[in-house]
Motif scaffolding. Structure first.
Motif, PDB file in Angstrom:
ATOM      1  N   UNK A   1       0.366  -0.726   0.452  1.00 30.33           N
ATOM      2  CA  UNK A   1      -0.275   0.300   0.290  1.00 30.33           C
ATOM      3  C   UNK A   1       0.680   1.318  -0.070  1.00 30.33           C
ATOM      4  N   UNK A   2       1.988   1.220   0.436  1.00 29.78           N
ATOM      5  CA  UNK A   2       3.028   2.385   0.015  1.00 29.78           C
ATOM      6  C   UNK A   2       2.987   3.109  -0.567  1.00 29.78           C
ATOM      7  N   UNK A   3       2.760   1.746  -1.916  1.00 32.53           N
ATOM      8  CA  UNK A   3       2.770   2.745  -3.277  1.00 32.53           C
ATOM      9  C   UNK A   3       2.754   3.819  -3.286  1.00 32.53           C
ATOM     10  N   UNK A   4       1.571   4.049  -2.654  1.00 32.30           N
ATOM     11  CA  UNK A   4       0.182   5.556  -3.151  1.00 32.30           C
ATOM     12  C   UNK A   4       0.772   6.081  -2.963  1.00 32.30           C
ATOM     13  N   UNK A   5       1.727   6.656  -1.435  1.00 32.63           N
ATOM     14  CA  UNK A   5       2.755   7.330  -0.407  1.00 32.63           C
ATOM     15  C   UNK A   5       3.877   7.571  -1.493  1.00 32.63           C
ATOM     16  N   UNK A   6       4.388   6.636  -2.781  1.00 35.87           N
ATOM     17  CA  UNK A   6       5.187   6.800  -3.297  1.00 35.87           C
ATOM     18  C   UNK A   6       5.351   7.203  -4.745  1.00 35.87           C
ATOM     19  N   UNK A   7       4.138   6.979  -4.919  1.00 37.43           N
ATOM     20  CA  UNK A   7       3.383   7.933  -6.423  1.00 37.43           C
ATOM     21  C   UNK A   7       2.777   9.089  -6.715  1.00 37.43           C
TER      22      UNK A   7
ATOM     23  N   UNK B   1      -7.420  -0.246  -3.530  1.00 37.42           N
ATOM     24  CA  UNK B   1      -6.373  -0.951  -4.335  1.00 37.42           C
ATOM     25  C   UNK B   1      -5.001   0.414  -4.719  1.00 37.42           C
ATOM     26  N   UNK B   2      -5.827   1.672  -4.098  1.00 35.83           N
ATOM     27  CA  UNK B   2      -4.415   2.426  -3.914  1.00 35.83           C
ATOM     28  C   UNK B   2      -4.515   3.063  -5.397  1.00 35.83           C
TER      29      UNK B   2
END
Ligand code: PEP
Ligand code: MG
Length: 888
Positions: A385-391, A474-475
């Motif tokens: 889910x961290x993907x969202x923060x790094x997007x 799904x972020x």
């Protein structure tokens, strides 16, 4: 034998403060069933009911019928429910009506089926009309029930021309009567619609609509069980790695009505803001409505605070209850409730789905509040889910043309071409296109299109509508309720603010601010925020495994450090040769016909490599840097296009035929199994010498600046110990010579990648010569499976779809096969060389499930692309804490 013997109880009742089940029973009661039992025990007002164990779903799906013992138990539980509610099922005067709801162990929002108002017949509907003193309400409820039952149990809906038959009958009647809502039709009209709906069911299925509530109940239970295997549920489980054999529980609950008038209503709320994590009650409320109306997004709900004005007592009680539940579960709750004539009922509570930003903030703030400890906080967040923060977000300095604004349902920003249906989104997405799915509103049938799209835009619906909930889970960037937009799926266009956007046009969505932007806006990388840093620092406290980055340039290396990489686990040196006009020198080297010619070109390449290595050492400032010697087959550096071949010949002052001869000579049938990896250095040792020369000179240069340097020189694609022995000798001789010349003392390591099964099988031999191993799991997967990493995409999806493989082995490590080689290679290597350092540098190094496995087999560090470093850090912490049990 009765299901009740041997503790095989299949039905668990709840009501009036007593419950057979509790929160710890989600395995068999599903999240919903377990939590309504728990709430009942806590004294929270929940309508009475019972839950049928998910084990029965598994049996039903195997046997195709409701087991006799289950019928007995359900019949007994219905009697109990009649008693608890004070109404009788099928009673012509004051009927008990029930909802029949699905609910598995893991929340799958909207993926399975639910039926409301069950128990209505011609007889009981009249009773309800009298009891409620509201015939329109009663017959509209009856109409909704027949429609829902027709869809779920009989699969009736769209006709051959694609038009929804129930909707058509309703719209035609509304048009004749000139009313915009079904509820405004007369009771007689509503009853005639019920007859029409039953007729539709009869016409399509040849089945008579059941007029016996018990028959309705069995049909509904069977249909809810069956909905476990509908396509969208299967897709959702695949995407979320939920096992297929769990089955769904079925909760049968006495109906309460939010549509009995202005003193009634329904709502959905979160105990904290699911987008930002802020500690405030956040939700939506619809007066005089059933819960389904809120979730479906067909009417626009009001903010929850409006309930405070309309129904202050129920609102105050709801606030108290939400706080009580959050405190009880020690996590943010997602609540569904109904107010019936001023009285509050909770219908559901579950752990609230949230954005990554909210997840991190809630976890960190709950530690500060003393509700949870750090360990719990670290295990609460799904690393992926961290993907969202790094997007990306939209560059704030850029000028953008905003066409419309909607609700910021799920943050992030995305650019893509507009499509208007899920099918097209799935097709174009699979072809590698970036698409944005635009709908009036989404339904669970759109799920596969939502998966394939970069982002989702809807014209209708609120923050808890289907599109919002699913996208957030799904972020994926999502904007809902962009009401200014006129979406026309038939003409495949939408318009707003005087602009018309057609299918295939580019738009940008801003899911953080709810903006719909014309064209392709420039995106920038995000700054994850202070709470993120706090959480990551806690993760690092618990983490045993190191996390490095795969980085090839000084810029990449600096980026990697900013994400917390503790070194570079893989620097692919070939990438450096593609920059600027270096490729010419590289080509000169390849085209040279003798050693002298090659050396001349290599002398030119050396300073370029040296300056890159020096930059990387500086950026890594004392952390180790693993540099891999040249790996790809040489033909990859030569042009394919005839015009480019001509240009190269001219540049090199060679006849075209000579250049073409070299290119033809380098052509291989299976280049990935051909002249690449250490095989290059073995035939052209001068390449190895040049690279080591550059590495050690760079190390000396940077060390002289007072910066600690730890070079680790890595030989790729070794199959036999003799290959490594030979290359390691060249490496050590070259390195020692330079160090002696420079009078420098810099410790360095020489190791190898393990990317071929033979290397793993003979790891004890190889470990005699290696200071470290790094598993190249991309090639190791390719060579273990005999599956080309470049071509597998053509057929591998079919393998996952048809259940041959549980996951793509290039994304998540195949523990049983490739994993066994990694375990064996590590064990054999360490047996020979107990100090052997072992890493993983394939793509799997950033995959949480694989990271967990690597911890399990004793890998020292993983290395992955910079953006996945935080994911790997968190996954490694969770692996240390045993939060993700390895699947043996
Ligand atoms: C690997 O094979 O896993 C690896 C890291 O090397 P590459 O992807 O460059 O082949
Ligand atoms: Mg490789």
């Amino acid at each position: 034998m009765s299901e009740r013997t041997n503790g095989n109880k299949a039905v668990f009742s709840f009501g009036n403060g007593h419950a057979d089940g509790h929160a710890g029973m989600s395995d068999i009661l599903g999240g919903k069933g377990a939590n309504v039992a728990e709430m009942t025990r806590m004294g929270i007002p929940v309508p009475p009911g019972f839950t049928i164990s998910a084990k029965m779903c598994q049996r039903y799906l195997q046997e195709g019928d409701i087991p006799a013992s289950l019928r007995e138990e359900v019949t007994a539980a219905m009697s109990g429910l009649e008693e608890a509610s004070g109404r009788r099922f099928g009673d012509a005067d004051d009927p008990l009506l029930v909802s029949v709801r699905s609910g598995g162990k893991f929340s799958m929002p909207g993926m399975m089926d639910t039926i409301l108002n069950l128990g209505l017949t011609d007889e009981t509907a009249k009773g309800l009309a009298r009891q409620s003193n509201n015939p329109s309400f009663a017959y509209d409820s009856y109409r909704r029930f027949v429609e829902m039952y027709g869809r779920v149990v009989y699969g009736v809906g769209a006709s051959a021309d694609g038009v929804d038959q129930f909707e058509r009958a309703l719209h035609e009647l509304q048009k004749t009567r000139d009313v915009s809502r079904a509820i405004d039709l007369s009771p007689a009209d509503l009853l005639s619609l019920v007859r029409d709906y039953k007729e539709i069911v009869w016409r399509v299925t040849g089945s008579r609509f059941p007029d016996d509530p018990r028959e309705q109940l069995w049909g509904a239970i069977g249909a809810v069980f069956t909905s476990w295997n509908n396509q969208r549920a299967v897709n959702y489980r695949r995407l979320n790695a939920i096992p297929n054999d769990l089955g769904t529980a079925v909760t049968v609950m006495a109906m309460v009505f939010g549509n009995l008038g202005e003193d009634s209503g329904s709502g959905v709320a979160f105990s904290r803001d699911p987008s930002t994590g802020e500690k405030r009650l956040f939700g939506e409320f619809l007066a005089n409505a059933q819960g389904e109306d809120v979730v479906a997004g067909t009417r626009d709900p009001e903010p929850l605070e409006s309930m405070g004005k309309r129904l202050p007592d129920a609102y105050a009680e709801f606030k108290r209850t939400a706080a009580l539940l959050e405190n009880h579960y020690r996590d943010m709750q997602d609540l569904e409730f109904t107010v019936e004539r001023g009285k509050l009922y909770l219908l559901q509570t579950r752990t609230g789905k949230r954005t990554a930003r909210a997840a991190v903030r809630v976890a960190v703030e709950m530690v500060a509040e003393g509700a949870i400890d750090r360990r719990t906080a670290v295990t609460r967040i799904d690393p992926n889910q961290l993907n969202q923060l790094l997007h990306p977000t939209i560059d704030s300095a850029a000028h953008v043309d905003v066409i419309a604004r909607g609700l910021p349902a799920s943050p992030g920003a995305a650019v893509g071409k507009v499509v208007f249906d899920a099918e097209t989104a799935a097709e174009r997405g699979a072809a590698g296109e970036h698409v944005i799915l635009v709908r009036r509103e989404t339904s669970p049938d759109d799920f596969h299109g939502m998966v394939a799209a970069q982002a989702i835009l809807t014209a209708r619906g609120g923050m808890t509508s289907h599109a919002a909930v699913v996208a957030r889970g799904m972020g994926k960037c999502c904007v809902v309720g962009a009401r200014e937009l006129d979406v026309d799926p038939v003409r495949r266009l939408f318009s707003g603010n005087g602009v018309t956007i057609r299918e295939g046009d580019w738009v940008t969505l801003d899911g953080s601010e709810g903006r719909v932007i014309q064209g392709r806006a420039p995106l920038t990388l995000p700054e994850p925020g202070a709470e993120f840093d706090t959480l990551m620092s806690w993760a690092d406290e618990f983490r045993a495994m190191g996390v490095r980055a795969n980085a090839d340039t000084p810029e990449d290396a600096a980026q990697a450090r900013s994400f917390g990489a503790e070194g570079i686990g893989l620097c692919r040196t070939e990438h450096m040769f593609f920059e600027g006009d270096r490729i010419h020198t590289m080509r000169e080297m390849i085209l040279a016909t003798d050693l002298a010619g090659r050396r001349r070109a290599l002398v030119q390449l050396l300073p370029m490599q040296r300056s890159d290595f020096a930059g990387i050492f500086r950026a890594m400032n004392g952390f180790p840097v693993t540099i891999r010697l040249l790996d790809p087959p040489l033909h990859e550096f030569l042009p394919r296009d005839p015009a480019e071949v001509d240009r190269l010949a001219e540049l090199m002052d060679l006849p075209v035929t000579a250049v073409q001869r070299v290119i033809d000579g380098l052509t291989e049938a299976n280049p990935m199994l051909g002249h690449r990896g250490c095989r290059l250095g073995i035939l052209y040792p001068e390449i190895t010498e040049m690279q080591v020369h550059a590495i050690i000179e760079a190390a000396c240069e940077v060390a002289a600046e007072g910066i600690r340097v730890i070079p680790e020189i890595m030989v790729p694609l070794v199959a036999h110990v003799e290959e490594l022995r030979q290359q390691a000798t060249i490496v050590r001789q070259t390195a020692d010579r330079i160090l002696t010349e420079r009078k420098a003392q810099i410790p360095y390591l020489v190791g190898t990648m393990i990317e071929l099964p033979r290397a793993a099988l003979t790891a004890d031999e190889i470990a005699k010569v290696a200071d470290f191993f790094s598993f190249g799991t991309n090639d190791l997967t390719q060579t273990t499976y005999g599956l080309s990493r470049d071509d597998a995409g053509r057929f591998l999806p079919y393998y996952m779809d048809s259940g041959i493989l549980p996951a793509d082995p290039f994304q998540t490590i195949d523990q049983d096969g490739v994993g066994k080689l990694i375990e064996m290679g590590t064990r054999l290597g360490r047996r020979r060389n107990p100090k052997l350092k072992v890493g993983v540098c394939g793509e799997h190094g950033g995959d949480p499930a694989s990271v967990d496995f690597f911890q399990h087999v004793g890998i020292n560090y993983v290395s992955c692309s910079s953006f996945r470093v935080p994911i790997a850090r968190l996954a490694a912490a969770q692996a240390s804490l045993g939060a993700r049990a390895p699947t043996d």
